[in-house]
Enzyme design. Structure first.
Site, mmCIF file in Angstrom:
data_model
loop_
_atom_site.group_PDB
_atom_site.id
_atom_site.type_symbol
_atom_site.label_atom_id
_atom_site.label_comp_id
_atom_site.label_asym_id
_atom_site.label_seq_id
_atom_site.Cartn_x
_atom_site.Cartn_y
_atom_site.Cartn_z
ATOM 1 N N GLU A 93 101.484 -3.433 26.398
ATOM 2 C CA GLU A 93 101.903 -3.854 27.509
ATOM 3 C C GLU A 93 101.210 -4.906 28.055
ATOM 4 O O GLU A 93 99.963 -5.140 27.856
ATOM 5 C CB GLU A 93 101.726 -2.754 28.705
ATOM 6 N N CYS A 106 97.249 -10.048 32.332
ATOM 7 C CA CYS A 106 96.505 -9.117 32.008
ATOM 8 C C CYS A 106 97.083 -8.560 30.421
ATOM 9 O O CYS A 106 98.051 -8.224 30.356
ATOM 10 C CB CYS A 106 96.697 -7.727 33.084
ATOM 11 N N CYS A 113 93.811 3.452 22.598
ATOM 12 C CA CYS A 113 92.447 3.301 22.777
ATOM 13 C C CYS A 113 91.672 4.711 22.401
ATOM 14 O O CYS A 113 92.426 5.763 22.399
ATOM 15 C CB CYS A 113 92.206 2.862 24.520
ATOM 16 N N CYS A 117 88.625 7.600 28.309
ATOM 17 C CA CYS A 117 88.299 7.922 29.806
ATOM 18 C C CYS A 117 89.347 8.683 30.607
ATOM 19 O O CYS A 117 90.598 8.460 30.079
ATOM 20 C CB CYS A 117 88.389 6.472 30.531
ATOM 21 N N CYS A 120 92.511 7.469 32.367
ATOM 22 C CA CYS A 120 93.314 6.269 32.041
ATOM 23 C C CYS A 120 94.493 6.812 31.288
ATOM 24 O O CYS A 120 94.362 7.327 30.173
ATOM 25 C CB CYS A 120 92.355 5.209 31.282
ATOM 26 N N GLU A 161 90.208 -1.158 24.290
ATOM 27 C CA GLU A 161 88.813 -1.517 24.752
ATOM 28 C C GLU A 161 88.455 -3.072 23.895
ATOM 29 O O GLU A 161 88.280 -3.026 22.671
ATOM 30 C CB GLU A 161 87.886 -0.514 24.119
ATOM 31 N N CYS A 333 97.857 0.051 33.402
ATOM 32 C CA CYS A 333 98.288 -0.061 32.026
ATOM 33 C C CYS A 333 98.570 1.357 31.457
ATOM 34 O O CYS A 333 98.012 2.170 31.624
ATOM 35 C CB CYS A 333 97.027 -0.984 31.410
HETATM 36 N N1 SAH Z 1 88.877 -0.904 28.042
HETATM 37 C C1 SAH Z 1 88.297 -1.677 29.045
HETATM 38 C C2 SAH Z 1 89.475 -2.630 29.704
HETATM 39 C C3 SAH Z 1 90.777 -1.723 29.896
HETATM 40 S S1 SAH Z 1 91.112 -0.684 31.560
HETATM 41 C C4 SAH Z 1 87.635 -1.162 29.959
HETATM 42 O O1 SAH Z 1 87.304 0.079 30.058
HETATM 43 O O2 SAH Z 1 87.354 -1.842 30.982
HETATM 44 C C5 SAH Z 1 91.071 -1.700 32.786
HETATM 45 C C6 SAH Z 1 90.056 -1.323 33.954
HETATM 46 O O3 SAH Z 1 91.133 -0.287 34.581
HETATM 47 C C7 SAH Z 1 88.957 -0.280 33.821
HETATM 48 O O4 SAH Z 1 87.972 -0.735 34.728
HETATM 49 C C8 SAH Z 1 89.470 0.998 33.640
HETATM 50 O O5 SAH Z 1 88.377 1.926 33.966
HETATM 51 C C9 SAH Z 1 90.569 0.881 34.761
HETATM 52 N N2 SAH Z 1 91.482 1.764 35.003
HETATM 53 C C10 SAH Z 1 92.019 2.647 33.876
HETATM 54 N N3 SAH Z 1 92.749 3.529 34.338
HETATM 55 C C11 SAH Z 1 92.830 3.572 35.730
HETATM 56 C C12 SAH Z 1 93.519 4.158 36.923
HETATM 57 N N4 SAH Z 1 94.254 5.246 36.497
HETATM 58 N N5 SAH Z 1 93.191 3.939 37.904
HETATM 59 C C13 SAH Z 1 92.205 2.948 38.363
HETATM 60 N N6 SAH Z 1 91.714 2.204 37.522
HETATM 61 C C14 SAH Z 1 91.909 2.671 36.067
#
Ligand code: SAH
Length: 351
Positions: A93, A106, A113, A117, A120, A161, A333
């Site tokens: 995406e 973006c 990934c 987390c 996510c 990541e 995302c």
């Molecule tokens: N892997 C990297 C970049 C991708 S995610 C990282 O972890 O920073 C981009 C941002 O979106 C990160 O800060 C991530 O923690 C946040 N993110 C992911 N899922 C989310 C959600 N459901 N709500 C809000 N922020 C989210």
């Protein structure tokens, strides 16, 4: 013989190949500009290159393509979300957002990934593979060609990541900022990481001038390990230390991302711990009401995020709530890719 991925080559590398083919060095720059300035998707388009050389090029090299599988346009703001299909049939995406100062893109850096987390969507289906430098670049070139809008900023905040695909991401940055190519200043690039400490240190030593954004989301070890498994390998204190080092070495302010989740990390105690943790650091806290992912129960609201922001401000911490863009097209995302994959699984067309 597998063809060479020409879009992932730097100009000096391309010059070497071209000279090995018995051609003059300046031809490499012409080809490089066709690829990175005019965004040619085929060697046939390269009209100032002889037919003979074009044929030789197409035998030796390939230009990695991205196909638009789906495109969603927000009717609230000008956000456009692309689901791109890669040459091996996998999906990623890319989201284009409009700000006062221009268009920001973006981009994804991996298919899936491995960081796990909990909140996510990108991580739910697990990890497939790293993206090539060319596949990260093509998200920029393809989106720009499709919309006709010049992209003036890039955030590495899509699926994946970036510091877990360090080598390819560094090469992408070298290519996208090359003055003979796209020529984007790295001052207009933000790299977001969940906190891979040794790579943050390596990045600091490179002094690239980009903005580092650290996904913090919780100010203490137990809670952070619960929602972000990476914290079990690199704990929150090591992470804060690494960001201090990054600021010292680069002179750049760091952003801490904090997804506010009701009942998990949003009370006064969390605000107090966060304020203590980052006091005195040249940083900014970016608060995001957690985006609800279908598979997860986490919830929040703009009000909760504002409340948390006010607590932090009272405690002397510089914080803002991020503007929500593309809320009608599920711009968070990982969600579109999940849907597309579920559909391919259902129709038995899995790769
Ligand atoms: N892997 C990297 C970049 C991708 S995610 C990282 O972890 O920073 C981009 C941002 O979106 C990160 O800060 C991530 O923690 C946040 N993110 C992911 N899922 C989310 C959600 N459901 N709500 C809000 N922020 C989210």
């Amino acid at each position: 013989m597998e063809k060479i991925d020409i879009l992932s080559l730097t100009l000096p590398e391309l010059e070497m190949h071209v000279q090995e083919m018995g051609e003059k060095k300046f031809r490499a720059k012409q080809i490089f500009q066709w690829l990175h300035v005019k965004h040619a998707n085929s060697f046939e388009d390269m009209s100032n290159i002889s037919l003979e050389l074009r044929t030789k090029l197409s035998e030796m090299f390939c230009i990695k393509q991205l196909n638009i599988e789906r495109k969603l346009e927000s009717s609230i703001d000008n956000t456009v979300k692309y689901l791109y299909r890669l040459s091996d049939g996998m999906f990623i995406e890319t989201v284009l957002m409009e700000y006062n100062h221009g268009m920001s893109l973006c981009v994804s850096t991996q298919v899936g990934c491995k960081m796990g987390c909990k909140f996510c969507a990108s991580t739910i289906a697990g990890f497939e593979r790293n993206l090539l430098p060319s596949e990260i670049l093509q998200q920029v070139y393809r989106t720009q060609s499709d919309t006709g809008k010049k992209i003036s900023g890039i955030v590495l905040m899509g699926i994946g990541e970036p510091l877990d695909n360090y080598k390819n991401v560094m090469r992408f940055l070298e290519l996208v900022s090359c003055p003979d190519g796209y020529g984007l200043s790295l001052r207009h690039v933000t790299l977001s990481t969940c906190g891979i400490v040794p790579k943050i240190k390596e990045l600091a030593d490179k002094k690239l001038g980009l903005t580092l954004s650290v996904s913090l989301h919780c100010p203490e070890n137990d809670g952070r390990s619960e929602i972000m498994p990476v914290n079990r390998t690199y704990n929150v204190y090591e992470l804060i230390e690494a960001t201090r080092e990054y600021i010292d070495k680069t002179g750049r302010r760091v952003t801490y991302e904090y997804a506010v989740i009701d009942g998990v990390n949003s009370d006064r105690e969390n605000a107090r711990k966060l304020a203590t943790l980052i006091k005195g650091i040249n940083c900014h806290v970016n608060l995001i009401p957690v985006n609800t992912v279908k598979e997860r129960e986490y919830k929040s609201s703009r009000e909760s995020a504002m409340k948390f922001m006010n607590m932090l401000t009272e405690m002397g911490i510089n914080a803002t709530v991020r503007r929500t863009l593309g809320s009608d097209i599920d711009a968070a995302c990982g969600q579109l890719r999940r849907e597309a994959e579920k559909q391919t699984e259902k129709s038995g067309e899995g790769y």
